[in-house]
Design a protein around this motif. Structure first.
Motif: not given
Length: 737
Positions: A49-57, A345-350, A362-367, A374-375
């Motif tokens: 069972v795989s789940g997506e999680f973006h470390f840099s976010r 979920g996550g938050t985009n880096p700047v 999409v939102s500039k920061l929130s993912y 959640g984020e």
């Protein structure tokens, strides 16, 4: 209504090895492999069972606890993009520090028993700026996403730096990385070059080099030392998918991209119709149209929608029950590898130079993605509901994986708008099996059903299910289900897990909403106990059964030692077995099984009950208007003292909300009617600074006046709507048990 399905002529699908391109051995001799139907661990069926999680976010301080939550939720593999423009924003300058520290992230995955699939691009999409490609590629004298030597030279450098981070972390080295995805949706999807957005809207090529491109990326990865157990690629939409690479699928029922052109209501989709994805010659209602024989590869997923972002032109509150309903559909349709996007979920880096590293839609920061987690680590109802399914695949996936899908006549031809026909499928080996039932449809409301009869006709017996099921619910019901030597003939209760307590088998079942939770065992079996906890015995064999409601099962956690805990908080068990709660309540009640599992727990039926309390904290927040559409927020300097985190919760009306701290945007949100939440942990030392909330108003009847001879222009609107209803802070307590 009466339905029937004969499984008398059930024929198993021939299982064939896929060879060395899909197998690997770790230093201790454990072998992971993929055959034409399912994944094997040391030659035995297993169910990933795989789940997506973006470390840099995500801020690196949050990584470990969020990975633990994923594991506690039944995730076995973390899938993560390595966004090229997050790590090489300026050409030749690589940054793997802080939230970009890929190696540290992999180490934490390994420490917490999670395997990893790296999605190394070069193109990633994922609502990232330019699909993850750095801006500097735009001015190069070659076409991106092609086999052009110039582009391949850039990819070679990218892969070499990723390989430096991954060195020693591959499965063959004893590390967590088992798979690597090459590009994403090649020859199917693209993204806008963001520096052109709003002017010419130039698009990155979707690709045209076919299998040769994917194979060229594979060779570059291997040359760099990136040699996983298997490579993957996305297979939908006619994407290139050579035989050396595992095709992965998915499905989204909530599709913001429709609103690039579409302006009406979102249509009901085909995602909640059972199919047979592993049978040559089948026809499918959705876009599953593989370029290979379905029986030659397992049906595996990487992008089942575990949430969905709001885009500017499509905003909605995501229905969390849609996620486990989709997983039920995939399982019943032959899926032997669940994979979710996004599970967290996550938050985009700047960017280094202030650029927003995401798409303009999409939102500039929130993912946040309205994901299962959640984020800021919020447990959504989808997390809890999915956990029930993942515990099922952990305990019974070895039974399920070899079973074939059988559908009643016309099942795959059911229209999404059909609210009358019962949707069901069976997976079976011809004797044992599971009846899958779905009563959820996106963008529609399915009626509750009562006393629908489903007959499954086997060689030696006919199993008659008298089904009642609530609107929006789904279920997996067993028949001819062996339980440690005792045969459960059938039940309208869903198996959740099997565990061993003091050397004695315990099975946990849950009752889906609308069902009665009845069991029929083979003759000669005695049942003693209560409805909630009973023992079944036959001669010298005894098995305990715990029966939970849907709500109770959603609060169930399985610990490493096989014991169980019921709590509506987030339960975290680290690699050493230490237990912690993450909760928004100062007073918490837990139930444990066996009843002596937690110190000081008091007996409560078959469970032990433990009340856990910590000092309650109230955090005041003052807010006052400072200018049109702007408010100043005041939070005490030491607001988070003694807390794990705190979430600022904002209810407002308008178009877009943005929150600034010391003149720097820290969060944004497209207004969709849901509460906007912002985690404050990363800002605990600067909360007394200048915090400004801005609500961009929703403009009705807007038009730009340009009639002046002197190049003047301004916007004229009929009305502007921007109002702040409430601001509060939800403490997040961390309690060690």
């Amino acid at each position: 209504m009466h339905y029937s399905l004969s499984i008398r002529n059930c024929q198993s699908v021939p299982v064939q090895s896929l060879g060395t391109n899909f197998s690997g051995t770790d230093p201790t001799g454990n072998r992971l492999s993929i055959n034409s139907y399912y994944v094997e661990q040391n030659g035995q069926p297993c169910f990933p069972v795989s789940g997506e999680f973006h470390f840099s976010r995500m801020h690196e301080q949050r990584w470990e606890d969020e990975l633990i939550k994923m594991r506690m939720g039944g995730i076995t593999i973390v899938s993560t993009y390595v966004f090229w423009n997050h790590i090489e924003e300026d050409e030749g300058v690589f940054d793997f520090s802080g939230r970009r520290n890929l190696r540290r992230f992999l180490e934490l995955c390994a420490q917490n028993g999670l395997q990893v699939i790296l999605r190394i691009g070069p193109f990633a999409h994922g609502e990232a700026r330019n699909g993850g490609l750095p801006d500097w590629l735009y001015g190069k004298p070659f076409e991106v996403r092609s086999t052009d030597p110039g582009f391949m030279a850039c990819v070679r450098r990218l892969y070499a730096h990723i390989a430096g981070q991954v060195h020693g972390m591959l499965y063959r080295d004893g590390g967590p990385v088992i798979g690597i995805q090459l590009d994403n949706e090649y020859m199917h999807s693209s993204a806008v070059w963001e520096m052109t957005t709003g002017i010419s809207d130039e698009w990155i090529p979707a690709g045209s080099d076919g299998d040769a491109y994917i194979l060229a990326l594979r060779e570059e990865a291997l040359r760099a030392g990136l040699a996983p157990v298997f490579f993957t690629c996305t297979a939908w939409g006619g994407a290139a998918c050579p035989p050396q690479v595992l095709p992965l699928w998915g499905g989204y029922a909530y599709r913001p991209w429709l609103f690039y052109r579409h302006t009406g209501e979102h249509p009901a989709t085909e995602e909640y119709i059972y199919e047979d994805y592993h049978h040559n010659g089948s026809s499918w209602a959705d876009d599953f149209s593989p370029a290979y024989d379905p029986e030659s590869r397992p049906y595996a997923c990487c992008e089942m929608g575990a949430g969905m972002m709001c885009s500017y032109h499509y905003r909605f509150v995501f229905p969390y029950e849609s996620v486990d309903a989709l997983a039920n559909i995939k399982l019943g349709s032959g899926c032997n590898f669940l994979g979710y996007y996004m599970f967290h979920g996550g938050t985009n880096p700047v960017g280094r130079h202030g650029a927003w590293l995401n798409e303009a839609q999409v939102s500039k920061l929130s993912y946040d993605y309205q994901a299962a987690l959640g984020e800021f680590g919020q447990l959504r109802a989808s997390y809890s509901r999915l956990k029930c399914l993942h515990l099922f695949t952990r305990s019974f996936g070895d039974r399920l994986a070899p079973m074939v899908t059988m559908l009643p006549e016309g099942a795959s031809g059911i229209r999404p708008e059909d609210m009358e026909t019962l949707r069901f499928a069976v997976r079976t080996d011809g004797e044992s099996g599971f009846l899958f039932v779905n009563n959820f449809q996106d963008h529609r409301s399915m009626p509750a059903r009562t006393h629908e009869e489903v007959c499954i006709e086997a060689e030696t017996e006919t199993y008659r299910f008298d089904l009642s099921i609530a609107s929006g619910e789904n279920a997996i019901l067993p028949f001819h289900f062996p339980m440690d030597g005792i045969l459960l003939c059938q039940a309208d209760a869903q198996p959740v897990l099997r565990t061993q307590i003091h050397g004695r088998a315990t099975y946990v079942f849950m009752v889906p909403e609308g069902m009665s939770g009845t069991f029929r065992f083979e003759d000669g079996v005695r049942i003693t106990g209560t409805r909630e906890c009973f023992t079944v015995s036959k001669q010298d064999t005894e098995v305990d059964v715990l029966l939970l409601s849907r709500e109770e099962a959603c609060h169930l956690f399985l610990l490493r030692d096989g014991s169980l805990i019921l709590t509506d908080a987030a339960l975290l068990e680290d690699a050493a077995g230490a237990l912690r709660l993450e909760t928004g309540k100062a007073d918490n009640t837990l139930y444990c099984y066996p009843p002596d599992r937690l110190n000081s727990a008091e007996p409560c039926g078959p469970w032990g009950r433990l009340c856990v309390r910590c000092p309650e904290k109230q955090i005041p927040v003052n807010w006052k208007p400072s200018a049109p559409c702007r408010w100043i927020l005041e939070i005490p300097e030491h607001a988070l003292d003694g807390l794990k985190d705190a979430r600022l919760q904002i209810d407002y009306e308008g178009d877009i909300g943005t929150l600034f701290l010391n003149n720097r945007m820290i969060s944004d949100h497209f207004c969709n009617g849901a509460t906007w939440e912002i985690g404050l942990m990363e800002h605990r030392d600067s909360l007394s600074g200048n915090m400004v909330l801005r609500i961009a108003p929703r403009r009705e009847g807007a038009h730009v006046l340009v009639e002046s001879a002197m190049a003047a222009r301004h916007e004229d609107v009929d009305s502007r709507i921007a109002s702040l209803h409430s601001v509060r802070i939800q403490p997040v307590y961390g309690i060690r048990l």
